[in-house]
Motif scaffolding. Structure first.
Motif, PDB file in Angstrom:
ATOM      1  N   LEU A 153      -5.707   4.942  12.426  1.00  0.00           N
ATOM      2  CA  LEU A 153      -7.027   4.319  12.509  1.00  0.00           C
ATOM      3  C   LEU A 153      -6.969   2.877  13.007  1.00  0.00           C
ATOM      4  CD1 LEU A 153      -8.526   5.548   9.103  1.00  0.00           C
ATOM      5  CD2 LEU A 153      -8.848   6.550  11.376  1.00  0.00           C
ATOM      6  N   ARG A 154      -5.812   2.393  13.389  1.00  0.00           N
ATOM      7  CA  ARG A 154      -5.641   0.958  13.653  1.00  0.00           C
ATOM      8  C   ARG A 154      -6.365   0.428  14.884  1.00  0.00           C
ATOM      9  NH1 ARG A 154      -0.915   3.168  15.711  1.00  0.00           N
ATOM     10  NH2 ARG A 154      -0.009   2.092  17.490  1.00  0.00           N
ATOM     11  N   TYR A 155      -6.800   1.281  15.780  1.00  0.00           N
ATOM     12  CA  TYR A 155      -7.603   0.828  16.924  1.00  0.00           C
ATOM     13  C   TYR A 155      -8.990   1.438  16.816  1.00  0.00           C
ATOM     14  CZ  TYR A 155      -2.906  -0.046  18.762  1.00  0.00           C
ATOM     15  OH  TYR A 155      -1.619  -0.462  18.931  1.00  0.00           O
ATOM     16  N   GLN A 173      -7.048  -2.726   4.160  1.00  0.00           N
ATOM     17  CA  GLN A 173      -8.059  -3.270   3.249  1.00  0.00           C
ATOM     18  C   GLN A 173      -9.338  -2.430   3.311  1.00  0.00           C
ATOM     19  OE1 GLN A 173      -7.752  -5.470   0.849  1.00  0.00           O
ATOM     20  NE2 GLN A 173      -9.880  -5.118   0.278  1.00  0.00           N
ATOM     21  N   MET A 174      -9.711  -1.995   4.503  1.00  0.00           N
ATOM     22  CA  MET A 174     -10.895  -1.143   4.642  1.00  0.00           C
ATOM     23  C   MET A 174     -10.686   0.196   3.927  1.00  0.00           C
ATOM     24  SD  MET A 174     -11.901  -1.954   8.559  1.00  0.00           S
ATOM     25  CE  MET A 174     -13.683  -1.942   8.549  1.00  0.00           C
ATOM     26  N   ILE A 175      -9.480   0.740   4.025  1.00  0.00           N
ATOM     27  CA  ILE A 175      -9.170   2.000   3.330  1.00  0.00           C
ATOM     28  C   ILE A 175      -9.248   1.784   1.825  1.00  0.00           C
ATOM     29  CG2 ILE A 175      -7.314   3.653   2.827  1.00  0.00           C
ATOM     30  CD1 ILE A 175      -6.474   3.334   5.802  1.00  0.00           C
ATOM     31  N   ARG A 176      -8.694   0.666   1.357  1.00  0.00           N
ATOM     32  CA  ARG A 176      -8.734   0.354  -0.080  1.00  0.00           C
ATOM     33  C   ARG A 176     -10.183   0.256  -0.568  1.00  0.00           C
ATOM     34  NH1 ARG A 176      -4.877  -4.244  -1.652  1.00  0.00           N
ATOM     35  NH2 ARG A 176      -3.427  -2.533  -1.977  1.00  0.00           N
ATOM     36  N   GLU A 177     -11.025  -0.411   0.211  1.00  0.00           N
ATOM     37  CA  GLU A 177     -12.440  -0.545  -0.162  1.00  0.00           C
ATOM     38  C   GLU A 177     -13.125   0.815  -0.179  1.00  0.00           C
ATOM     39  OE1 GLU A 177     -14.131  -3.441   2.505  1.00  0.00           O
ATOM     40  OE2 GLU A 177     -12.817  -5.023   1.743  1.00  0.00           O
ATOM     41  N   LYS A 178     -12.805   1.662   0.779  1.00  0.00           N
ATOM     42  CA  LYS A 178     -13.390   3.005   0.831  1.00  0.00           C
ATOM     43  C   LYS A 178     -12.959   3.814  -0.394  1.00  0.00           C
ATOM     44  CE  LYS A 178     -15.301   6.743   2.484  1.00  0.00           C
ATOM     45  NZ  LYS A 178     -16.719   6.942   2.336  1.00  0.00           N
ATOM     46  N   GLN A 179     -11.698   3.704  -0.775  1.00  0.00           N
ATOM     47  CA  GLN A 179     -11.205   4.442  -1.934  1.00  0.00           C
ATOM     48  C   GLN A 179     -11.829   3.925  -3.230  1.00  0.00           C
ATOM     49  OE1 GLN A 179      -6.975   3.952  -1.303  1.00  0.00           O
ATOM     50  NE2 GLN A 179      -6.831   5.915  -0.232  1.00  0.00           N
ATOM     51  N   ALA A 180     -12.265   2.656  -3.218  1.00  0.00           N
ATOM     52  CA  ALA A 180     -12.918   2.073  -4.391  1.00  0.00           C
ATOM     53  C   ALA A 180     -14.416   2.393  -4.399  1.00  0.00           C
ATOM     54  CB  ALA A 180     -12.694   0.566  -4.415  1.00  0.00           C
ATOM     55  N   HIS A 198       0.865  -1.177   0.000  1.00  0.00           N
ATOM     56  CA  HIS A 198       0.000   0.000   0.000  1.00  0.00           C
ATOM     57  C   HIS A 198       0.904   1.231   0.000  1.00  0.00           C
ATOM     58  CE1 HIS A 198      -3.729  -2.194   1.038  1.00  0.00           C
ATOM     59  NE2 HIS A 198      -2.894  -3.006   1.657  1.00  0.00           N
ATOM     60  N   PRO A 199       0.430   2.344  -0.591  1.00  0.00           N
ATOM     61  CA  PRO A 199       1.247   3.567  -0.592  1.00  0.00           C
ATOM     62  C   PRO A 199       1.426   4.130   0.820  1.00  0.00           C
ATOM     63  CG  PRO A 199      -0.921   3.983  -1.558  1.00  0.00           C
ATOM     64  CD  PRO A 199      -0.838   2.511  -1.298  1.00  0.00           C
ATOM     65  N   TRP A 200       2.481   4.891   0.983  1.00  0.00           N
ATOM     66  CA  TRP A 200       2.854   5.468   2.275  1.00  0.00           C
ATOM     67  C   TRP A 200       1.699   6.252   2.899  1.00  0.00           C
ATOM     68  CZ3 TRP A 200       3.441  10.579   3.988  1.00  0.00           C
ATOM     69  CH2 TRP A 200       4.112  10.724   5.198  1.00  0.00           C
ATOM     70  N   GLN A 201       0.984   7.042   2.101  1.00  0.00           N
ATOM     71  CA  GLN A 201      -0.115   7.850   2.627  1.00  0.00           C
ATOM     72  C   GLN A 201      -1.174   6.964   3.283  1.00  0.00           C
ATOM     73  OE1 GLN A 201       1.236   8.042  -0.364  1.00  0.00           O
ATOM     74  NE2 GLN A 201       1.498  10.160  -1.004  1.00  0.00           N
ATOM     75  N   ASN A 202      -1.483   5.834   2.675  1.00  0.00           N
ATOM     76  CA  ASN A 202      -2.498   4.936   3.238  1.00  0.00           C
ATOM     77  C   ASN A 202      -1.989   4.232   4.491  1.00  0.00           C
ATOM     78  OD1 ASN A 202      -3.977   5.721   1.029  1.00  0.00           O
ATOM     79  ND2 ASN A 202      -4.323   3.664   0.247  1.00  0.00           N
ATOM     80  N   VAL A 203      -0.724   3.853   4.499  1.00  0.00           N
ATOM     81  CA  VAL A 203      -0.168   3.165   5.666  1.00  0.00           C
ATOM     82  C   VAL A 203      -0.119   4.100   6.862  1.00  0.00           C
ATOM     83  CG1 VAL A 203       1.872   2.000   6.613  1.00  0.00           C
ATOM     84  CG2 VAL A 203       1.101   1.478   4.287  1.00  0.00           C
ATOM     85  N   LEU A 246     -16.794   2.345   4.929  1.00  0.00           N
ATOM     86  CA  LEU A 246     -15.966   1.859   6.033  1.00  0.00           C
ATOM     87  C   LEU A 246     -16.850   1.719   7.256  1.00  0.00           C
ATOM     88  CD1 LEU A 246     -12.644   3.847   5.709  1.00  0.00           C
ATOM     89  CD2 LEU A 246     -13.007   1.447   5.270  1.00  0.00           C
ATOM     90  N   PRO A 247     -17.114   0.507   7.702  1.00  0.00           N
ATOM     91  CA  PRO A 247     -18.024   0.333   8.835  1.00  0.00           C
ATOM     92  C   PRO A 247     -17.497   0.901  10.139  1.00  0.00           C
ATOM     93  CG  PRO A 247     -16.991  -1.747   8.232  1.00  0.00           C
ATOM     94  CD  PRO A 247     -16.604  -0.740   7.182  1.00  0.00           C
ATOM     95  N   PHE A 248     -16.202   1.137  10.251  1.00  0.00           N
ATOM     96  CA  PHE A 248     -15.679   1.619  11.527  1.00  0.00           C
ATOM     97  C   PHE A 248     -15.678   3.133  11.638  1.00  0.00           C
ATOM     98  CE2 PHE A 248     -11.947   1.320   8.826  1.00  0.00           C
ATOM     99  CZ  PHE A 248     -11.314   2.517   9.062  1.00  0.00           C
TER     100      PHE A 248
END
Length: 185
Positions: free
Chosen positions: A24-26, A165-172, A13-18, A176-178
């Motif tokens: 957002l990890r918790y 993966q949630m970020i990827r789905e949101k960008q597509a 994944h690109p740096w910006q997403n990571v 994002l359920p969270f």
């Protein structure tokens, strides 16, 4: 004696997403041990670097062989300091536990930067595990801390991949359920 842990890992994944996923990890399904996260301080310095200090409350487990009278509460406060430099595309985080430090202190540094391949991010982790407990148990405590740290680092990577993966789905164009329960930034 001191134990060390080092690991490098590449996210696809690109740096910006990571770096976004880091914030957002918790909560995530792989981090049930994280009870709370609070931002203590956040600002952008004169060089444009985002500096953040967070307090994290985690629940741990002492090994069965450890005397229960020395550890009444397995919860630990962890201080997390981070620097995000968007110009150099580097994020550095430092964490260390604030309590139970005589039994065991874990100091971790992570560095996130773009990988050598396009849309990848390299994460380098280093940790130092030190016990000042004594009584002939220092090496055993540090060994437990090192193996526990390695197992938890693996779970942390799974949690990051879950959020990515949630970020990827949101960008597509997905949802994002969270987002309605995400921690405050």
């Amino acid at each position: 004696m001191v134990k060390f842990y080092q690991h490098s890992f590449s996210y696809d994944h690109p740096w910006q997403n990571v770096t976004l996923a880091f914030w957002l990890r918790y909560p995530n399904p792989f981090a049930a041990h994280v009870l709370a996260v609070d931002v203590l301080d956040r600002y952008v310095d004169e060089q444009g670097v985002l500096r953040t200090t967070r307090l994290v409350l985690k629940k741990g487990k002492a090994p069965k062989w450890f005397p229960k009278t020395f550890l009444k509460n397995s919860e630990a406060f962890v201080i997390e300091e981070s620097e995000v430099d968007p110009k150099s595309m580097t994020m550095v985080t430092r964490t260390k536990n604030l309590n139970h430090v005589r039994i065991m202190q874990v100091v971790e540094t992570q560095k996130f930067q773009p990988g050598s391949e396009e849309n990848t991010t390299l994460c380098k982790s280093e940790a130092c595990i030190v016990s000042r407990f004594g009584w002939g148990m220092t090496g055993r405590i540090e060994g437990f801390g090192q193996s526990n740290f390695a197992a938890n680092a693996s779970k942390a990577r799974k949690g990051m991949r879950h959020i990515l993966q949630m970020i990827r789905e949101k960008q597509a164009g997905g949802r994002l359920p969270f987002f309605h329960t995400q921690p405050s930034l």
